[in-house]
Design an enzyme around this catalytic site. Sequence first.
Site, PDB file in Angstrom:
ATOM      1  N   ASP A  41       0.820  -1.222   0.000  1.00  0.00           N
ATOM      2  CA  ASP A  41       0.000   0.000   0.000  1.00  0.00           C
ATOM      3  C   ASP A  41       0.853   1.271   0.000  1.00  0.00           C
ATOM      4  O   ASP A  41       0.593   2.209   0.779  1.00  0.00           O
ATOM      5  CB  ASP A  41      -0.922   0.044   1.242  1.00  0.00           C
ATOM      6  CG  ASP A  41      -1.602  -1.277   1.531  1.00  0.00           C
ATOM      7  OD1 ASP A  41      -1.877  -2.023   0.581  1.00  0.00           O
ATOM      8  OD2 ASP A  41      -1.874  -1.554   2.716  1.00  0.00           O
ATOM      9  N   GLU A 210     -11.144  -1.218  -3.146  1.00  0.00           N
ATOM     10  CA  GLU A 210     -10.441  -0.494  -2.072  1.00  0.00           C
ATOM     11  C   GLU A 210      -9.309   0.340  -2.679  1.00  0.00           C
ATOM     12  O   GLU A 210      -9.158   0.417  -3.909  1.00  0.00           O
ATOM     13  CB  GLU A 210      -9.866  -1.487  -1.055  1.00  0.00           C
ATOM     14  CG  GLU A 210      -8.875  -2.462  -1.687  1.00  0.00           C
ATOM     15  CD  GLU A 210      -8.519  -3.637  -0.799  1.00  0.00           C
ATOM     16  OE1 GLU A 210      -9.186  -3.871   0.218  1.00  0.00           O
ATOM     17  OE2 GLU A 210      -7.557  -4.352  -1.153  1.00  0.00           O
TER      18      GLU A 210
HETATM   19  O1  FUB Z   1      -2.448  -3.900   3.592  1.00  0.00           O
HETATM   20  C1  FUB Z   1      -3.694  -4.062   4.213  1.00  0.00           C
HETATM   21  C2  FUB Z   1      -4.811  -3.978   3.260  1.00  0.00           C
HETATM   22  O2  FUB Z   1      -4.557  -4.800   2.134  1.00  0.00           O
HETATM   23  C3  FUB Z   1      -5.047  -2.624   2.650  1.00  0.00           C
HETATM   24  O3  FUB Z   1      -5.715  -1.739   3.460  1.00  0.00           O
HETATM   25  C4  FUB Z   1      -5.795  -3.005   1.446  1.00  0.00           C
HETATM   26  O4  FUB Z   1      -5.929  -1.998   0.514  1.00  0.00           O
HETATM   27  C5  FUB Z   1      -4.980  -4.165   0.966  1.00  0.00           C
HETATM   28  O5  FUB Z   1      -3.864  -3.723   0.249  1.00  0.00           O
END
Ligand code: FUB
Length: 328
Positions: A41, A210
Amino acid sequence: MRRIWFILLCAVACRSAVFAQEGADPPRTSGNPVLPGWYADPEGAVFDDAYWIYPTTSAPFAEQTSLDAFSSPDLVTWTRHPKVLSTEHVSWIRSALWAPSIIRANGRYYLFFSANNIHEGEYGGIGVAVADTPEGPFRDLLGRPLVGEIVHGAQPIDQFVFRDDDGQYYMYYGGWRHCNAVKLSADLSRLVPFDDGSLYREVTPADYVEGPFLLKRNGKYYFMWSENDWTGPDYCVAYAIADSPLGPFVREGKILEQDDAVARGAGHHSVIKGPGDDEWYIVYHRRPLDESSAHHRATCIDRLRFDADGRILPVRMTFEGVGPRPLK
Ligand code: FUB
C-alpha cells in the site's frame, strides 16, 4: 591546499575501491522491489529535494502496529526511517495499521492511517497524526479516530487525502467495495459538510474494491482504485477520468495487473510526480511469482504514462525499476 586535494583524492579512491570490492558499479536503476522486505500500500510523496514512500508493514494483522518510511534523493537509493508512527504515539492502534497517506499543510506533515480493521460496533478506523518533519515521529492529532464508523457500507480504511487547486482538502476512503469522499477542514482535524449538509458522499465506481487514489492533471481528475481480493493473483488497479473531484467516476479500464513473467497481485498504488514535464511514477505493491503468502507483498516503482488523448497507458511492470531522477 595540497592537503585538501590529497584528502579529496583519498575519499574518491576509497569510494571506487568499495564498489570495485563489491564487484559492482553504483546502481543505475532502482531495481524492483525498491524497498527491502515486505511492504504494501505504498504512498509516494515529494517534499522539497526528497522522494518519500510511506508503506504498510505487510505482516499478519496483529503484528501491524508501526509504520516505517523511506526517503530518496533520486528514486534509486532509499533510506529507511523506522517507526515513524507506532502505538507509542497513538494509543488506540491495536493492530492492522494500514495504508498511510501523507500531506504537507500549514507548515506541518499530516499522516492519515487506518487501524484495527473495524467491523460494526468496533473501535478504530481512520486517524490522523502530525509531525514537523516528514520522518516524524508523528503524534496523534485527535486522540481518537477521525472516521470511526461504517457509512454507506464503506469500511473506514485506505484513506487518501488530496488538496485541490482552490485549497479544499478531500479525503477518499473505503474498503468492502464502497468508496466515500469527505471534505476536510483547513486544519485537517474534522470533516466539513457538503452543500447539502451531508458529511459523506459515496463515489464508488464500477468494480471498485479499495485503495482509492486521485491525481489532477491538465484540469482533469484521475481517480484510481484497486479491484479484486488483495490476497489473490488478480488484484489490480483501474481508473476513471472526471471533471470534478467528486466524479462521477466512470470506469475507463485497468492500468496495472499481474504479469506471468514478473509478479502477481499488483495493486494498491499511488503516483509520484517526477521533475520533468508530465513525468509520472506509479508506486505499488506486488507479490513475487514464487511467493504465495498473502502478506508477502513488495513495493515497486515503474513509469506511468498517458497517451495523447489523456488516457492512462497500461503499466509495464519491470525488475529494473526506474533510473535516477534527482530533484536538485
Ligand atoms: O495492507 C492491508 C490492506 O490490504 C489494505 O488496506 C488493502 O488496501 C490491501 O492492500
